[in-house]
Design an enzyme around this catalytic site. Sequence first.
Site, PDB file in Angstrom:
ATOM      1  CD  GLU A 227      -1.735  -4.928  -2.007  1.00  0.00           C
ATOM      2  OE1 GLU A 227      -0.509  -5.004  -2.172  1.00  0.00           O
ATOM      3  OE2 GLU A 227      -2.479  -4.287  -2.777  1.00  0.00           O
TER       4      GLU A 227
ATOM      5  CB  CYS B  30       5.091  -8.359   2.552  1.00  0.00           C
ATOM      6  SG  CYS B  30       4.486  -6.773   3.079  1.00  0.00           S
TER       7      CYS B  30
END
Length: 572
Positions: free
Chosen positions: A182, A216
């Site tokens: 990820e 993020c």
Amino acid sequence: ARIWDTPVAERAAALTRAADLFEANHGEIFALLAREAGKCAPDAIAELREAVDFLRYYAAEALAAPASSPRGIITCISPWNFPLAIFTGQIAAALAMGNAVLAKPAEQSPLIAHLATRLLHEAGVPVTALQLLPGPGRVVGAVLTSDPAIAGTCFTGSTATAQTINRAMAEGCAPDAMLIAETGGLNAMIVDSTALPEQAVRDIVASAFQSAGQRCSALRMLYVQHDIADSLKEMLFGAMDALTLGDPWWLANDVGPVIDQSAREKIAAHIEAARRDGRLLKQLDAPETGWFVGPAAIAVNGIEDLAEEIFGPVLHIATFEAGEIDALVERINARGYGLTFGLQTRIDARVDAITARIHAGNMYVNRNQIGAVVGAQPFGGEGLSGTGPKAGGPRYLPRFADAEGPQIDLPPLTRIAGQAEVEAALAALPRVTELPLDTQTMPGPTGESNVLSTFARGRVLCLGPSVEAATQQAEIARGEGCAALIVVPGAKGPHAIDGFIERPDLQRIQGFDAVAIWSTSEDQRAIRKALAAREGAILPLLTEAGFAPRCVHERHVCIDTTAAGGNVSLLA
Ligand code: NAD
């Protein structure tokens, strides 16, 4: 390290006990999150909530999952920006399925990791099943992602590190070793002229500057419709003025420091370059002591001007004309990232049209684009932003179960299909289905709609190695809306090439999104190494018999259904 060979009910009970212990130790956790990671109080509370949610959610999901064997030893490598939640989430998923975990936290946040590990042990997780290995990524992380004893890696961090890990695993681990990565994003938000400006500004400020932009999911690229841009920017800069920067220890402060000196220098240099070019629209003053960066807004022409993810409180702003909105979608998709996306509009048809076309894992409409909730908003991106499956979603745990494939000997080499021949055949494949394959309403509060859908991953190269195996692989891929090209000696038909792809060629051939192969493991290794040597998104090597779940991307759309107001005169 030894797998956690105990009934699933015991594992789930220990993880649930750990959740209770996390909550009971909230004071120490909040203190460490502020001291070590610079988290302000609302962020610390949300982080503990998410960690606890992961523990309870994966415990419950494991109890409901069909019986399976664990993969083995899983390396979990986490970033500093969610030093408790992501650290705990990765570990909890691997443990819930009975794996052993070697946990490598970020260099910047070992104390929080240590506390979490201690509480997990106290809750009953055996020391042999969970070991903490703090240290530099290049040293400790490198060993933990290349040792043949490792059955998989669960990684969250930068796109560049994910590539390094993928290559290390291709060299050293079994070719079918799992990699969940990820990574980062260039996350955009589009605000059209029908949006309610007050609400858009609230959501832009939260998305871009909360946690000092060190999420993020954070908003990096704001597109505002030209007609409302001047007034919206004025309101936005006023709202920025209301932010208080300072020591995260004090409740009065909204924005804390960035993580360390090198992060501060990189972000400051980016802002300074914009100032020199006359593109800095706004920057807040920052305290001089500590690694603070004043939240900044920078004018750009569009997402093409962003060379890379700037992991801090920096918002890039561009305007667009009413008729350009479709082109914006293309431009955002063209960057190849696909983590979060925000949309502010009062036109329902536009919500449907844009969310159907944006390639992003998590889309948010008329709200901020951060803070995904476990179980309601499964989180994770596609393309350069991650491999999937989504954390906190129904497809995550099954990836931690053992999944072997048949091993079939390679057929005699008849002819070699060259790069041009394969690329031409790939280009001639039928279109990949763009409609959702499966849509699931996720639980959530009143006033919020949460829908998780799957979409076809793309074009799958089916390499057999027998004709029967490749035909079966193509059926699986097509069953998930993918297009499939069979390349195997003896293959016949319109979407098949009678021949053999030389393994190193898989580094160069363009136009595919996954490779399926059930050959021997040495052959698989050659393919994995070639795929890992490519630039760009990490492409999956599908070696297991039932690889259908890996032929899809998951996309989630979260809509604030209570959003009202805006310029309704434009809706007619
Ligand atoms: P990073 O990639 O520098 O480090 C992440 C982890 O990888 C750390 O534990 C580090 O020690 C380790 N590491 C570094 N080199 C390694 C190597 N060669 N082998 C093995 N491990 C190695 O990232 P970071 O600066 O800690 O985190 C910020 C990044 O994480 C941003 O890009 C952000 O977008 C991303 N992120 C993504 C998500 C998501 O869910 N998609 C969530 C949070 C953060």
